[in-house]
Design a protein around this motif. Structure first.
Motif, PDB file in Angstrom:
ATOM      1  N   LEU A 185      -5.877   2.144 -35.687  1.00 50.63           N
ATOM      2  CA  LEU A 185      -5.992   3.484 -35.123  1.00 50.63           C
ATOM      3  C   LEU A 185      -4.661   3.881 -34.505  1.00 50.63           C
ATOM      4  N   ALA A 186      -4.197   5.067 -34.842  1.00 47.79           N
ATOM      5  CA  ALA A 186      -2.980   5.598 -34.231  1.00 47.79           C
ATOM      6  C   ALA A 186      -3.341   6.461 -33.035  1.00 47.79           C
ATOM      7  N   ALA A 187      -2.450   6.530 -32.072  1.00 50.00           N
ATOM      8  CA  ALA A 187      -2.694   7.318 -30.868  1.00 50.00           C
ATOM      9  C   ALA A 187      -2.720   8.811 -31.197  1.00 50.00           C
ATOM     10  N   GLY A 188      -3.526   9.560 -30.449  1.00 52.30           N
ATOM     11  CA  GLY A 188      -3.537  11.008 -30.536  1.00 52.30           C
ATOM     12  C   GLY A 188      -4.474  11.592 -31.566  1.00 52.30           C
ATOM     13  N   GLN A 189      -5.227  10.750 -32.264  1.00 55.90           N
ATOM     14  CA  GLN A 189      -6.081  11.248 -33.341  1.00 55.90           C
ATOM     15  C   GLN A 189      -7.479  11.622 -32.847  1.00 55.90           C
ATOM     16  N   LYS A 190      -8.156  12.438 -33.659  1.00 56.77           N
ATOM     17  CA  LYS A 190      -9.582  12.713 -33.514  1.00 56.77           C
ATOM     18  C   LYS A 190     -10.256  12.084 -34.734  1.00 56.77           C
ATOM     19  N   PRO A 237      -9.370   6.456 -19.481  1.00 61.37           N
ATOM     20  CA  PRO A 237      -9.070   5.590 -20.621  1.00 61.37           C
ATOM     21  C   PRO A 237      -8.094   6.262 -21.587  1.00 61.37           C
ATOM     22  N   THR A 238      -7.365   5.451 -22.318  1.00 64.47           N
ATOM     23  CA  THR A 238      -6.467   5.947 -23.353  1.00 64.47           C
ATOM     24  C   THR A 238      -7.236   6.251 -24.634  1.00 64.47           C
ATOM     25  N   ARG A 278      -5.513  16.432 -23.229  1.00 63.53           N
ATOM     26  CA  ARG A 278      -4.883  15.662 -22.159  1.00 63.53           C
ATOM     27  C   ARG A 278      -4.311  14.336 -22.640  1.00 63.53           C
ATOM     28  N   GLY A 279      -4.430  14.073 -23.945  1.00 60.38           N
ATOM     29  CA  GLY A 279      -3.768  12.904 -24.507  1.00 60.38           C
ATOM     30  C   GLY A 279      -4.663  11.739 -24.856  1.00 60.38           C
TER      31      GLY A 279
END
Length: 284
Positions: free
Chosen positions: A30-35, A161-162, A191-192
């Motif tokens: 999983l990459a950050a910032g995805q939905k 949480p991230t 918000r990230g």
């Protein structure tokens, strides 16, 4: 190249006294910032995958990594891991533990041993963010299902949480409650926070997700951008169904669809329809 947020490497898991594993050789990143939408039939292992990702269950085989760091089931490492990954259960009753809304949201914050002033500040901001100020002192058993879902999600997000994991969040919600949920998810993502939702609601997924993962027999068989997955959806339509807008789009003449990205909203569908309709003569 950026380090993936979460990685599963050939993860396997079986429940006690069962012959068949729920997950077997399950791998994805999983990459950050995805939905992200996690799709699969009942029993395919979606909830179990979430429990493993949140370190609530311990894998039997394989490895799980957070930004390159291997998951180790030791108290301090687990505490840090669970601060980074928030999980909202399908049934909010399983997650609500206190007497009132404010007490429930504060519960996880007190477990972090934060200073009282910071707990109070986070609680106040969370009540504002989730429109729960007027319900702060309301007993939890007086809330509707939609309100309980909102409180459970607020309690998770108070921990900042991230990565947020949501298990079937739209189940049993009426139209207005679903709209409120989508607004909350938009705010959280802006918000990230990276969001993964396990769901059967394909219409929601079609308009919301930018990445799709499909779980079949305990393995991730597809993990790709939503546009690419839905462009080849015939592979999954027979057992997962088809989103209504995609089904409508597939009925448009081929000439209308040629070299066009998939329309993901009713407004986009209407625009293409109006663009291709023949111009009718003026009756005057």
């Amino acid at each position: 190249m950026s380090v993936p947020l979460l990685e599963f490497h050939q993860v396997g898991f079986s429940y006690p006294h069962t012959a068949k594993p729920v997950l077997q050789d399950c791998s994805f990143t999983l990459a950050a910032g995805q939905k992200i939408a996690l799709l699969g039939l009942n029993g395919s292992g979606k909830s179990t995958l979430f429990y493993l990702a949140a370190a609530l269950y311990r894998r039997d085989r394989g490895e799980i990594y957070w930004q390159g760091q291997r998951l180790v089931h030791q108290p301090e490492q687990l505490r840090q891991w669970r601060q980074r990954i928030g999980l909202a259960f399908q049934d909010p009753e399983q997650q609500l533990v206190a007497a009132t809304v404010a007490e429930d949201i504060s519960y996880g914050l007190w477990n972090l041993d934060l200073p009282p002033a910071e707990i109070e500040a986070r609680l106040h901001q969370t009540l504002l963010d989730f429109d729960l100020v007027d319900l702060a002192d309301r007993p939890l058993h007086h809330l509707s299902l939609g309100q309980k879902r909102r409180v459970a999600l607020a309690g998770v997000m108070a921990l900042a949480p991230t990565l947020l994991l949501l298990d079937e969040p739209t189940t049993y919600l009426d139209y207005q409650q679903q709209q409120q949920l989508q607004q909350l998810l938009a705010q959280i993502h802006q918000r990230g926070t990276t969001i993964v939702i396990a769901t059967h609601d394909l219409d929601f997924v079609y308009s919301w997700a930018d990445w799709i993962m499909v779980l079949v027999n305990g393995q991730i068989v597809v993990s790709d951008r939503a546009q690419r997955v839905f462009a080849q959806w015939s592979t999954f339509a027979s057992h997962l169904g088809t989103p209504l807008l995609l089904e409508l789009w597939q009925q448009f003449p081929p000439a209308w669809r040629q070299n066009q990205p998939l329309p993901r909203t009713t407004a986009a569908i209407a625009q293409i329809w109006q663009k291709n309709l023949p111009v009718l003569p003026n009756p005057d």
